[in-house]
Design an enzyme around this catalytic site. Structure first.
Site, PDB file in Angstrom:
ATOM      1  CE  LYS A  50      -6.868  26.710  37.042  1.00  0.00           C
ATOM      2  NZ  LYS A  50      -8.205  26.622  37.673  1.00  0.00           N
ATOM      3  CD  GLN A  94     -11.205  28.749  37.928  1.00  0.00           C
ATOM      4  OE1 GLN A  94     -10.456  28.060  37.243  1.00  0.00           O
ATOM      5  NE2 GLN A  94     -10.902  29.117  39.165  1.00  0.00           N
ATOM      6  CG  ASP A 117      -9.852  21.030  40.064  1.00  0.00           C
ATOM      7  OD1 ASP A 117      -8.610  21.159  40.189  1.00  0.00           O
ATOM      8  OD2 ASP A 117     -10.646  21.977  40.199  1.00  0.00           O
TER       9      ASP A 117
END
Length: 288
Positions: A50, A94, A117
């Protein structure tokens, strides 16, 4: 006759190019912050990918690495600091977090306008209500691949196998918003094969290797395989038995190389979209 492969790598590369171009049009460079707690090997790889992808897309990517022993208060403080940082447009925590941490509370600390997200309650609520917001990356990537094959989904029957909050539920809502008729199936569904055979668009996200077989696929259907499972000899397979299904489907995503590459590309697209909104400029059409 084999179905046509839906090339997720090519689609992701095209989207990343659009993201990089769009990022340059904004008054300020978009910023993406990733919070990584602990030393989980897979998470380290994902975060590294990422960070690298963000740089190539003209996004200021930063990773905040925290020890696995970090307390709930320490992680919350880090997320709150990023929430208050005007240079940060997107925040991603994460997952999974170490077992002693409450992931739900941490995610809830992310402001909806920075939730790239698409995991907060506010983001989920906007999706349910059909309002503007940031949507989860994997379902968004799946929709982009579907529309690549079939731009107009009106009246098509879509079956989503799997009801997770990460993929199944948001994907079903996105398909509904596109005017498809949607059936959700899961482990308790009776005669799953018969349900799947009704699908013009069959999306599978259950985390069970090759659970959906060729006899469960309607001839000519679009098959989107979200699963990625490691089996013998480190081989990666999806939730669909690919070799058989490709002989029946009209279009099908491979594993790897299908939905997977789209996830990070959509994360970058969400970041630039979030940045545009926060800077008071229109979201570029290609990123909507």
């Amino acid at each position: 006759m084999s179905g046509a492969l839906i090339d997720g790598k090519a689609a992701a590369a095209a989207l990343r190019a659009d993201v990089a171009e769009a990022a340059l049009t904004l008054p300020r460079k978009p910023g993406l912050a990733v919070v990584l707690v602990g030393d989980d090997a897979a998470s380290q790889v994902y975060v590294g990918s990422k960070e690298k992808a963000a740089g190539k897309a003209n996004i200021n990517g930063q990773v905040h690495r925290m020890p696995g022993s970090s307390t709930q208060a320490e992680v919350l403080a880090q997320v709150k600091a990023l929430a208050e940082d005007d240079a940060v447009d997107g925040i991603l925590v994460q997952l999974p977090l170490p077992g002693h941490l409450d992931a739900d509370e941490v995610i809830a600390t992310i402001p909806p306008e920075k939730d790239v997200d698409g995991l907060t309650e506010a983001s989920a609520g906007a999706l349910v209500l059909g309002r503007e917001g940031l949507t989860p990356c994997t379902p968004q990537g799946s929709m982009r691949l579907i529309r690549q094959v079939m731009p107009d989904l009106s009246g098509k029957h879509a079956v989503v196998v799997g009801r997770s909050i990460l993929v199944g539920k948001p994907l079903a809502l996105m398909l509904l918003a596109a005017n498809a008729t949607v059936t959700m199936a899961h482990s308790r569904t009776k005669d799953l094969g018969a349900v799947c055979r009704e699908a013009d668009i069959l999306c599978v996200a259950v985390g069970r290797p090759e659970m959906v077989t060729a006899d469960m696929v309607k001839p000519g259907a679009i098959v989107i395989d979200v699963g990625i499972n490691r089996v013998a000899e480190k081989k990666l397979v999806g939730d669909v038995a690919f070799e058989g299904a490709k002989e029946v489907a009209g279009h099908i995503t491979p594993v790897p190389g299908g939905v997977g590459p789209m996830t990070i590309a959509c994360l970058l697209a969400n970041t630039v979209a979030a940045s545009a909104r926060r800077q008071g400029v229109p979201v570029p059409e290609k990123l909507r």
